[in-house]
Enzyme design. Structure first.
Site, mmCIF file in Angstrom:
data_model
loop_
_atom_site.group_PDB
_atom_site.id
_atom_site.type_symbol
_atom_site.label_atom_id
_atom_site.label_comp_id
_atom_site.label_asym_id
_atom_site.label_seq_id
_atom_site.Cartn_x
_atom_site.Cartn_y
_atom_site.Cartn_z
ATOM 1 N N CYS A 39 0.880 -1.256 0.144
ATOM 2 C CA CYS A 39 -0.045 0.121 0.167
ATOM 3 C C CYS A 39 0.855 1.140 -0.004
ATOM 4 C CB CYS A 39 -0.858 -0.017 1.171
ATOM 5 S SG CYS A 39 -1.916 1.462 1.284
ATOM 6 N N CYS A 42 0.320 3.481 2.925
ATOM 7 C CA CYS A 42 0.938 2.851 4.174
ATOM 8 C C CYS A 42 2.421 3.108 4.290
ATOM 9 C CB CYS A 42 0.972 1.406 4.255
ATOM 10 S SG CYS A 42 -0.993 0.628 4.364
#
Length: 442
Positions: A39, A42
């Site tokens: 991600c 993230c």
């Protein structure tokens, strides 16, 4: 080197969690980042999260900071209701609080300290009250002893503490200018004044606190607009350029501020006021190009919006515009109907293509040009193959028919000879039959 050292140091204050976390967590308060290794958001949060770990450790906070790979421990992530990445949760006993604020160190730390602390914070003195009031733009205070209202206040606080602080105080702690009609009472302090909750006029306490947790006038961005959607209010925004100090930009902003302040009793239950810097976000929201400065009223519950039908010159014009919206005479645009959804899909696709080409023309050509080229070649090949095949089949059929004609019928001369032969055979037969008849007669 300094940045790498800071990141490495921060990682030391953030624990990597595994399946044992499920059994061991209840003895402590945990602030956890549920992430996915692939991600992009993230990865962007990771250095901020390390800073959060350092800050919480330096403050001596009882909150432990950790992170968990939600793809490796999907069953635990699902148990905590993780549906997207990254998801930040504060786990306190059997309760799990979602963080929905900006992903900055200060905002995350402030959230952790607020939720990890007491649900209702007491204010024992006027000095403490003044100190807290300076720190918080919006302040909710319960005044009085034990009562059903206090029980309801505690219940609401357990739900909405993720957004704001809740305090309690005795009447003599409050400033002298505060006058309460009766006790117990719930009071909100904001915008330089205070407002008392009235069950008959304001309805449910939870709904009232959810509406009042914002200041009367805000600097609105995309995140704030999303949060305002939970209040059920219409949002009246002056869309301006903060860097532009021209009379028109300043005038529209001032008009909205005056309406928010002077007409609070008329509109505060239905409207939230503020201004937005720039029109990029609002254009993408409305799927239209608004020329700034301008005023727009948004209904975030159904994606409708209202634009004034004439130029807003003063406060009275704005008040009239708002009244037209309330009585239904103002024309609503947008919405969440089928046509608008189709328009949204087309608009988002177009915006994505344009943004890719603007940021990287070569990448845009590769991402969109290559697939289109392959599809074009495939279509051309299919069409060409069908055409040639049709001609070949036609020629083959024609040739086969011709061969069959030649095989079955032969040439004209062969047909003539066959015909003459047939006639000859028939004549000999007739002669033989005649001879037999004559012999019988004899």
């Amino acid at each position: 080197a300094v940045v790498a050292h800071v990141v490495a140091s921060g990682a030391g204050f953030v624990e990597d969690l595994d399946e044992s976390f499920k059994e061991n967590r209840k003895d402590d308060i945990w602030l956890v980042d549920f992430y996915a290794p692939w991600c992009g958001h993230c990865k962007k949060l990771e250095p901020v999260w390390n800073e959060v770990g350092i800050e919480m450790k330096n403050m001596g906070s009882p909150v432990k900071v950790g992170k968990m790979d939600a793809t490796s421990f999907s069953s635990i992530a699902s148990e905590f209701g993780v549906r997207g990445y990254p998801t930040i949760k504060l786990l306190k006993g059997d309760l799990a609080y979602n963080y929905r604020g900006p992903r900055t160190k200060d905002d995350i730390v402030e959230f952790a300290n607020r939720v990890a602390g007491p649900l209702i914070r007491p204010l024992p003195s006027q000095h403490m009250f003044e100190h807290v009031q300076k720190r918080h733009r919006v302040l909710f205070v319960y005044v009085g002893g034990e009562s059903p209202l206090k029980e309801k206040y505690i219940e609401v606080a357990s739900e909405l503490i993720v957004y704001t602080y809740f305090f309690s105080a005795s009447e003599d702690v409050l400033p002298e200018y505060v006058t309460l009609p009766e006790l117990p009472a719930v009071v909100v302090f904001k915008d330089g004044t205070y407002f008392v909750y009235d069950e008959y006029e304001d309805g449910d306490l939870s709904s009232w606190i959810n509406r009042e947790r914002f200041q009367g006038y805000l600097n609105v961005d995309g995140f704030t607009l999303y949060e305002l959607g939970d209040t059920g209010k219409l949002v009246a925004i002056a869309v301006i350029d903060d860097k532009n100090s021209s009379v028109e930009h300043t005038r529209l902003k001032t008009i909205i501020q005056e309406v928010a302040r002077d007409y609070r009793d008329h509109f505060h239950r239905d409207f939230q006021f503020g201004h937005m810097d720039g029109n990029d976000y609002i254009n993408s929201l409305l799927m239209d190009d608004l020329t700034i400065p301008t005023i727009v009223v948004l209904n975030t519950s159904n994606q409708q919006y209202f634009l004034p039908d004439r130029h807003i010159e003063n406060t009275e014009d704005m008040v009239q515009f708002i009244n037209n919206i309330l009585d239904g005479t103002a024309e609503a645009q947008g919405g969440d109907g089928l046509l608008q959804r189709i328009k949204r899909i087309i608009y988002d696709a177009k915006s994505t293509v344009v943004s890719v080409f603007k940021s990287s023309p070569l990448l845009g050509c590769f991402l969109f040009g290559l697939p289109l080229g392959v599809i074009s070649i495939m279509c051309y090949g299919i069409c060409t193959a069908d055409t040639d095949g049709g001609v070949d089949e036609h020629e083959a059929a024609k040739k086969e028919n011709g061969d069959r004609e030649l095989t079955d019928e032969g040439s004209e001369e062969e047909q003539e000879e066959e015909k003459n032969g047939k006639y000859t055979e028939l004549s000999d037969g007739e002669l033989k039959q005649k001879d037999v008849m004559e012999k019988k007669k004899d």
